[in-house]
Write a protein that holds these residues in place. Structure first.
Motif, short mmCIF file in Angstrom:
data_model
loop_
_atom_site.label_atom_id
_atom_site.label_comp_id
_atom_site.label_asym_id
_atom_site.label_seq_id
_atom_site.Cartn_x
_atom_site.Cartn_y
_atom_site.Cartn_z
N ILE A 77 -2.37 -55.34 -48.95
CA ILE A 77 -1.45 -55.22 -47.82
C ILE A 77 -2.28 -54.68 -46.66
O ILE A 77 -2.94 -53.65 -46.78
N ASP A 78 -2.27 -55.41 -45.55
CA ASP A 78 -3.05 -55.02 -44.38
C ASP A 78 -2.21 -54.33 -43.31
O ASP A 78 -2.74 -53.62 -42.47
N GLY A 79 -0.91 -54.59 -43.34
CA GLY A 79 -0.04 -54.01 -42.32
C GLY A 79 1.37 -53.83 -42.81
O GLY A 79 1.84 -54.57 -43.69
N VAL A 80 2.05 -52.84 -42.25
CA VAL A 80 3.45 -52.59 -42.56
C VAL A 80 4.20 -52.41 -41.25
O VAL A 80 3.73 -51.69 -40.35
N VAL A 81 5.35 -53.06 -41.13
CA VAL A 81 6.23 -52.86 -39.98
C VAL A 81 7.55 -52.32 -40.50
O VAL A 81 8.31 -53.02 -41.17
N ASN A 82 7.80 -51.04 -40.24
CA ASN A 82 9.04 -50.39 -40.66
C ASN A 82 10.10 -50.61 -39.60
O ASN A 82 10.24 -49.83 -38.65
N ASN A 83 10.84 -51.70 -39.78
CA ASN A 83 11.84 -52.11 -38.79
C ASN A 83 13.27 -51.93 -39.29
O ASN A 83 14.19 -51.82 -38.47
N ALA A 84 13.49 -51.88 -40.59
CA ALA A 84 14.85 -51.82 -41.13
C ALA A 84 15.60 -50.62 -40.58
O ALA A 84 15.06 -49.52 -40.52
N VAL A 132 3.30 -49.93 -38.18
CA VAL A 132 4.04 -49.85 -36.93
C VAL A 132 5.50 -49.52 -37.28
O VAL A 132 6.15 -50.26 -38.02
N ASN A 133 5.97 -48.41 -36.76
CA ASN A 133 7.37 -48.02 -36.93
C ASN A 133 8.16 -48.45 -35.69
O ASN A 133 7.69 -48.30 -34.57
N ILE A 134 9.36 -48.98 -35.91
CA ILE A 134 10.20 -49.41 -34.80
C ILE A 134 11.27 -48.34 -34.57
O ILE A 134 12.18 -48.17 -35.37
N ALA A 135 11.13 -47.61 -33.47
CA ALA A 135 12.07 -46.55 -33.12
C ALA A 135 13.03 -47.07 -32.06
O ALA A 135 13.59 -48.16 -32.19
N SER A 136 13.23 -46.33 -30.98
CA SER A 136 14.17 -46.73 -29.94
C SER A 136 14.01 -45.80 -28.75
O SER A 136 13.60 -44.64 -28.90
N THR A 137 14.36 -46.30 -27.56
CA THR A 137 14.38 -45.42 -26.40
C THR A 137 15.45 -44.34 -26.54
O THR A 137 15.42 -43.34 -25.81
N ARG A 138 16.35 -44.51 -27.48
CA ARG A 138 17.36 -43.47 -27.71
C ARG A 138 16.75 -42.23 -28.36
O ARG A 138 17.44 -41.22 -28.54
N ALA A 139 15.48 -42.30 -28.70
CA ALA A 139 14.78 -41.09 -29.13
C ALA A 139 14.63 -40.10 -27.98
O ALA A 139 14.44 -38.90 -28.21
N VAL A 140 14.72 -40.61 -26.74
CA VAL A 140 14.50 -39.73 -25.57
C VAL A 140 15.67 -39.74 -24.59
O VAL A 140 15.63 -39.03 -23.59
N ILE A 173 -1.32 -45.37 -37.65
CA ILE A 173 0.14 -45.48 -37.62
C ILE A 173 0.63 -45.25 -36.20
O ILE A 173 0.32 -44.23 -35.58
N ASN A 174 1.37 -46.22 -35.68
CA ASN A 174 1.92 -46.14 -34.33
C ASN A 174 3.40 -46.49 -34.34
O ASN A 174 3.95 -46.90 -35.36
N CYS A 175 4.02 -46.33 -33.19
CA CYS A 175 5.46 -46.52 -33.07
C CYS A 175 5.76 -47.33 -31.82
O CYS A 175 5.08 -47.19 -30.79
N VAL A 176 6.76 -48.18 -31.90
CA VAL A 176 7.26 -48.95 -30.76
C VAL A 176 8.72 -48.58 -30.55
O VAL A 176 9.52 -48.62 -31.49
N MET A 210 3.61 -56.56 -28.99
CA MET A 210 3.05 -55.23 -29.11
C MET A 210 2.77 -54.88 -30.57
O MET A 210 1.75 -54.27 -30.90
N VAL A 211 3.68 -55.27 -31.45
CA VAL A 211 3.46 -55.03 -32.88
C VAL A 211 2.18 -55.72 -33.34
O VAL A 211 1.36 -55.12 -34.06
N PHE A 212 2.00 -56.95 -32.92
CA PHE A 212 0.79 -57.68 -33.30
C PHE A 212 -0.46 -56.97 -32.82
O PHE A 212 -1.45 -56.81 -33.56
N PHE A 213 -0.43 -56.51 -31.58
CA PHE A 213 -1.58 -55.79 -31.04
C PHE A 213 -1.87 -54.53 -31.84
O PHE A 213 -3.03 -54.24 -32.18
N LEU A 214 -0.83 -53.77 -32.19
CA LEU A 214 -1.03 -52.52 -32.91
C LEU A 214 -1.48 -52.74 -34.35
O LEU A 214 -2.09 -51.84 -34.95
#
Length: 241
Positions: A77-84, A132-140, A173-176, A210-214
Motif C-alpha cells: 500500500i503506497d497511499g491512504v485517503v481517509n475520506n469516509a 491524506v485525511n479529508i477534514a472540512s473548513t468546519r474545523a475552523v 501525513i497531510n490533511c485537506v 490536491m490529494v494526488f499531489f500530496l
C-alpha cells in the motif's frame, strides 16, 4: 505514481468517488472501501479500473481483513485517503444532543482514520507512503447545531499533525479541508458562485488534484499540514449589512 496502490475510504460516493476516479485515471491502483455496497457496485460499473471492498471503517477487524486482502493481492500500500465520514454537519440543538449520535460521528469521522492509518502503517513504512485525511473548513468555522461534525473535523486536523510527527520520516501525513464542493451537478445560483473569491463553487476535481499531489513524491517535503480548498471563503470577512 503509476501502479501505486491507494486505499480510499468512503470511496463510493461524493468527494470519495471523485478522488477514486481521478487517481485511477492517473494509472494508480485504487481500492475503494465503503459501507454502501450498492454504491460500490455502481462505482465499479462506471469505472472498472477501481476495485471495491465493502466494509465498516469503524470496525478494526473488518478493515484489518480488507488490508490483509490488499497485501495478499498487491503486496503493498503506497497511499491512504481517509475520506469516509458522516457528511451531514447538523445535529440536534446542544441541550438535546444524544451521546449516541455524538459518538457515532466521532467514531466514523475521527476514530476510523486513526484505525485505518494504524493498520496500514507496516506497508506504508516499507514503501515510504503517504496518508491524506479529508477534514472540512468546519474545523475552523461553524454554524449553529454542528458540534459533533465540527469537533470531529477539528480533531482530524490535529490528529493529522500528531500522526505525522509520530511516523515521520518514513510516512508523510497531510490533511485537506474542503469548503463548498458540488458533488451533485445540480444547477447552482449565480450568487452561489459569485460569493466565492475564486468566482465559483468547488468541484470534486479540485479536491482530488490536491490529494494526488500530496500522495506524490513531488510533495516529499510536505507533512503534518492542513490544506484549505474553499475558493477563499474562510479568508473572506462577512458582516450582516
Amino acid at each position: 505514481m503509476k501502479n501505486s496502490v491507494v486505499l480510499v475510504t468512503g470511496g463510493a460516493k461524493g468527494i470519495g468517488k471523485g478522488i477514486c476516479d481521478y487517481l485511477s485515471n492517473k494509472n494508480m491502483i485504487v481500492v475503494a472501501v465503503d459501507i454502501d455496497e450498492d454504491a460500490g457496485f455502481e462505482l465499479v460499473a462506471a469505472n472498472p479500473k477501481i476495485r471495491f471492498k465493502q466494509a465498516d471503517v469503524t470496525s478494526e477487524s473488518e478493515m484489518a481483513a480488507v488490508i490483509h486482502e490488499i497485501h495478499e493481492q498487491f503486496g503493498r500500500i503506497d497511499g491512504v485517503v481517509n475520506n469516509a465520514a458522516i457528511a451531514n454537519p447538523y445535529n440536534t440543538p446542544l441541550e438535546d444532543l444524544d451521546i449516541y449520535d455524538w459518538n457515532k460521528v466521532i467514531s466514523v469521522n475521527l476514530t476510523a482514520p486513526m484505525i485505518v492509518t494504524k493498520l496500514c502503517l507496516p506497508m506504508l513504512r516499507t514503501n515510504h507512503g503517504a496518508v491524506v485525511n479529508i477534514a472540512s473548513t468546519r474545523a475552523v468555522q461553524s454554524e449553529p447545531n454542528t458540534e459533533a461534525y465540527c469537533a470531529s473535523k477539528g480533531g482530524l486536523v490535529s490528529l493529522t499533525h500528531a500522526m505525522a510527527t509520530s511516523v515521520g520520516p518514513d510516512v508523510r501525513i497531510n490533511c485537506v479541508s474542503p469548503g463548498w464542493i458540488d458533488t451533485t451537478n445540480e444547477e447552482l445560483r449565480a450568487i452561489d458562485h459569485s460569493q466565492h473569491p475564486a468566482g465559483r463553487v468547488g468541484n470534486v476535481e479540485d479536491i482530488a488534484a490536491m490529494v494526488f499531489f500530496l500522495l506524490s513524491k513531488e510533495s516529499g517535503f510536505v507533512t503534518g499540514q492542513n490544506f484549505v480548498i474553499d475558493g477563499g471563503m474562510t479568508k473572506k470577512m462577512i458582516y450582516a449589512e
